[in-house]
Design an enzyme around this catalytic site. Sequence first.
Site, PDB file in Angstrom:
ATOM      1  N   ASP A  92      -2.116  -6.747  15.246  1.00  0.00           N
ATOM      2  CA  ASP A  92      -0.943  -5.428  15.345  1.00  0.00           C
ATOM      3  C   ASP A  92      -1.267  -5.028  16.596  1.00  0.00           C
ATOM      4  OD1 ASP A  92      -0.742  -4.999  12.793  1.00  0.00           O
ATOM      5  OD2 ASP A  92      -2.425  -3.900  12.305  1.00  0.00           O
ATOM      6  N   TYR A 111      -1.042   4.204  10.278  1.00  0.00           N
ATOM      7  CA  TYR A 111      -1.113   3.464  11.507  1.00  0.00           C
ATOM      8  C   TYR A 111       0.385   3.166  12.815  1.00  0.00           C
ATOM      9  CZ  TYR A 111      -5.311   1.466   9.023  1.00  0.00           C
ATOM     10  OH  TYR A 111      -6.535   1.834   8.420  1.00  0.00           O
ATOM     11  N   ARG A 159       0.749  -1.199   0.279  1.00  0.00           N
ATOM     12  CA  ARG A 159       0.443  -0.157   0.298  1.00  0.00           C
ATOM     13  C   ARG A 159       0.842   1.723   0.217  1.00  0.00           C
ATOM     14  NH1 ARG A 159      -3.308  -1.828   4.743  1.00  0.00           N
ATOM     15  NH2 ARG A 159      -1.447  -2.469   6.025  1.00  0.00           N
ATOM     16  N   HIS A 185      -0.432   2.066  15.787  1.00  0.00           N
ATOM     17  CA  HIS A 185      -0.379  -0.002  16.862  1.00  0.00           C
ATOM     18  C   HIS A 185       1.101   0.182  18.376  1.00  0.00           C
ATOM     19  CE1 HIS A 185      -3.266  -1.230  14.084  1.00  0.00           C
ATOM     20  NE2 HIS A 185      -2.868  -1.286  13.284  1.00  0.00           N
ATOM     21  N   GLU A 224      -6.172   4.851  13.511  1.00  0.00           N
ATOM     22  CA  GLU A 224      -6.588   3.391  14.658  1.00  0.00           C
ATOM     23  C   GLU A 224      -7.564   4.201  15.542  1.00  0.00           C
ATOM     24  OE1 GLU A 224      -2.344   2.546  16.312  1.00  0.00           O
ATOM     25  OE2 GLU A 224      -2.833   3.659  14.466  1.00  0.00           O
ATOM     26  N   ALA A 274       0.628  -9.224   9.922  1.00  0.00           N
ATOM     27  CA  ALA A 274       0.183  -8.001  10.445  1.00  0.00           C
ATOM     28  C   ALA A 274      -0.291  -6.714   9.534  1.00  0.00           C
ATOM     29  CB  ALA A 274       1.437  -7.709  11.204  1.00  0.00           C
ATOM     30  N   LYS A 324       2.269   1.588   7.803  1.00  0.00           N
ATOM     31  CA  LYS A 324       2.120   1.208   8.343  1.00  0.00           C
ATOM     32  C   LYS A 324       3.069   1.626   9.188  1.00  0.00           C
ATOM     33  CE  LYS A 324       0.878  -2.663   9.443  1.00  0.00           C
ATOM     34  NZ  LYS A 324      -0.387  -2.558  10.698  1.00  0.00           N
TER      35      LYS A 324
END
Length: 370
Positions: free
Chosen positions: A270, A93, A15, A95, A117, A299, A74
């Site tokens: 994640d 993101y 991505r 996490h 998130e 993940a 990510k």
Amino acid sequence: MVIGVAKEIKNNEFRVGLTPGAASEYVKAGHTVLIEKDAGIGSSFTDAEYVEAGCKIVETAAEAWAADMVIKVKEPLESEYKYFRKGLVLYTYLHLAADEPLTKALMENEVKAIAYETIVDSRFGGLPCLAPMSEIAGRMSIQEGAKYLERPFGGRGVLLGGVSGVKRGNVLILGAGNVGMNAAKMAMGLNANVTITDVNINRLAYIDDLFGSKITTLYSSDSNIREALKDADLVIGSVLLPGKATPKLIRKEHLKLMKPGAVIVDVAIDQGGCCETSHPTTHDDPIFVVDGIVHYCVANIPGAVSNTSTQALVNRTLPYGLRLANMGMEAACKADKGLMNGVNCYAGKCTFPGVAEALKLEYVAPETLM
């Protein structure tokens, strides 16, 4: 503002933080957009498309990371920590509840870190930037689980939908949020027997009203989970406590209750995973076996369908990103409490309670620091 989009370097992460169409919206608003060379190739977006959108292609990650705000997909990996610096706005993101080294690196370098998130929709509630990836991960969890149930991949050799005269496969879904609901829809579409658990009785009642006898709902108690695991061919771990570490609903001793060759797809990996024996895996080495049970713990599941998932993600992240760029981070967050909820690190402090709790750090409300 100068916006930077670096190429994702996580294993098999295809991505990209911005599509050419989304990048053009930043350019139209008067911002400069730097795209690392070939950053969009994995999602089928060419450098030429970004140039046509008004972006500048840069040769190195360092040049993209030198921007005022970096937009990613990510969490940064350790090799990217060297790009952190005071005042950098990082929008991706994160996490962090499951990643102490990254959290400490962000704090030590006083990065302004906003996690997709934990952003909340101020008007309608929910987690708008997490929802599209939850939808994709939920659907893919059944797709991947069905594959690894095949005998050549180490599974039981079960076809989830069965055939005439043969029992259908049993799917157990832990958690009835976005991931769980989309997993349930896919599993029912394959004609599997589906059971879904949650601690929210109102949510279970809604699912009963929606699907009726096509699905079994269970309150998420230890005893109910233990009994359901005995019959399950495929288990989907889709529990989410926003920004917090995931509770371990499946313990190691539970695996001995399960059928040999059953599959666990731990979508919650994640945030640490909801199975005690889970650990993160990658698309090129996605599974491992513990006590005869196949574990799939990739993940970044949506990264495999990168064109679809990049577009779905950017549709949700773009409005918030434009506000950050147009107004500046502080003004944008003060104007939108839901966006403020996305601030996980600021001015060297941990500013999200769930992360502070998981990592035993001092929590400081971001509003008090701005």
